[in-house]
Write an enzyme that holds these catalytic residues in place. Sequence first.
Site, short mmCIF file in Angstrom:
data_model
loop_
_atom_site.label_atom_id
_atom_site.label_comp_id
_atom_site.label_asym_id
_atom_site.label_seq_id
_atom_site.Cartn_x
_atom_site.Cartn_y
_atom_site.Cartn_z
N SER A 80 62.33 11.71 79.24
CA SER A 80 62.77 10.32 79.24
C SER A 80 63.91 10.19 78.24
CB SER A 80 61.62 9.40 78.85
OG SER A 80 61.30 9.64 77.49
N LYS A 81 64.37 8.95 78.11
CA LYS A 81 65.50 8.68 77.22
C LYS A 81 65.25 9.17 75.80
CE LYS A 81 67.54 4.54 79.01
NZ LYS A 81 67.15 3.18 79.03
N ARG A 82 63.99 9.04 75.39
CA ARG A 82 63.76 9.38 73.99
C ARG A 82 63.91 10.89 73.72
NH1 ARG A 82 58.45 11.03 73.29
NH2 ARG A 82 57.54 10.82 75.35
N GLY A 139 66.50 12.33 74.72
CA GLY A 139 67.96 12.52 74.77
C GLY A 139 68.45 12.70 76.20
#
Length: 465
Positions: free
Chosen positions: A240-242, A244
């Site tokens: 996911s976005k977290r 990167g």
Amino acid sequence: MTVITRFAPSPTGLLHIGGARTALFNYLFARSNNGKYVLRIEDTDRERSTKEAVEAIINGLDWLKLSGDEQPIYQYSRQERHREVVNTLLKQGKAYKCYCSAHELEEIRALARREGKTALYDRRWREKDPTTAPPNVNPVVRLKSPLKGSTMIDDLVQGRVAVKNEQLDDFVILRADGTPTYMLSVVVDDHDMEISHVIRGDDHLNNAFRQYQIYAAMDWPTPKFAHIPLIHGQDGTKLSKRHGALGIDAYKDQGYLPEALCNYLLRLGWGHENEEIITREQAIALFEIGAVGKSPSRFDIKKLDNINSTYMREMSEARLSHLIETHLFKNLNVTLDPIKLERLNRGLSGLKLRAKNINELAASAMIYIVSPPINMDEKADNILSKDARQLIRGLLEPLNKLTNWSKTEIEETLKNFATCRDIKFGSVAQPLRAALTGTTSSPDIFEVIEILGKEEVVQRIEAVC
Ligand code: GLU
């Protein structure tokens, strides 16, 4: 059999890494089997689908050279056909209308959960006489899933997988507002588009068992399925976005090359004898869907950086130069006159060894592009003490005298200069680099001086002394 694959994204967000990899595997499988690869935009969720997301998907695929072989198909435009199939199923007694209210359904589900059942709807309208339907209620249409036995899928990646049919719901194929559901539309479209192989993320494996029931009810042949494991972050959880992970356009903006990104995505889950660099042509020749690993792969930005640097080093300098020019114009509104362009082109072989992506490369190329007085970064400024400035001022004369402006002569002059003053060569090179480039790291200093040319070097030294 003619191989036809499809990439079927829902345009509800960006084209992300996982989606791009699914597209790539579909593309490669089709190409390596002389088949066709098509794009289907699954835009039936009208609230969440956006024009921007459609554009991001189409542009992203285009950039990755993964556009479909034909114009994309928009699922929403096929609603009539989807409804027609629902009507056929109703007529053949393979589907039925369910008049449960939302409240009733909630009660049924709560009970099923209390009893530990997987199928949450109790099929109460399956055999009920439709004339007993409550007035003014728009029914949903549900598929009559088999009550006994099991459903087995020979998945090309997961192997043989099966579920007991009692675990399958009589799931909804047409909503009360008359719109077909994803489960139905996917099957109708895959059938009509003659998709031979459905290659997608393994988060759809459970759907495959349900979709299988629609194929069976319509007496349609089922495509072959290949459910590829999802991509995880370094911590082993879904990417996911977290972690990167970004939309494909962000990688483009950060200066990654599309062929490097595709190579990296290919290696996330598939490989050939530990080869890291596999070109598109090689991938087409070597790709086998059965060789895709069963366990999730981990996203590793360092690996992507390595692959990207390798592609940059091997790329033709003409293309690199063009990419840098485009980048500079787009981001800094800088255009290059012929002199600067020539300097850039001569400097590329040295610059490209030090950059991970086009953005870094363009930033480092600025040493050949800026005009004096040039900006100093903090470290360069610190190195250029008063004494240091005075020292390199002394270089003006011997450099000016040079008649043959070549790397070798420049090197000899600078080294003599240091020897005569009984100082280490580094004590000259460091401030000189700072004065000429505004930084403390650059390609070989003799090369930089040669490429900049006498006039520019003199001007840059004078600008700081
Ligand atoms: N539209 C679905 C998604 O974006 C994919 C459907 C499929 O591949 O069958 O997750």
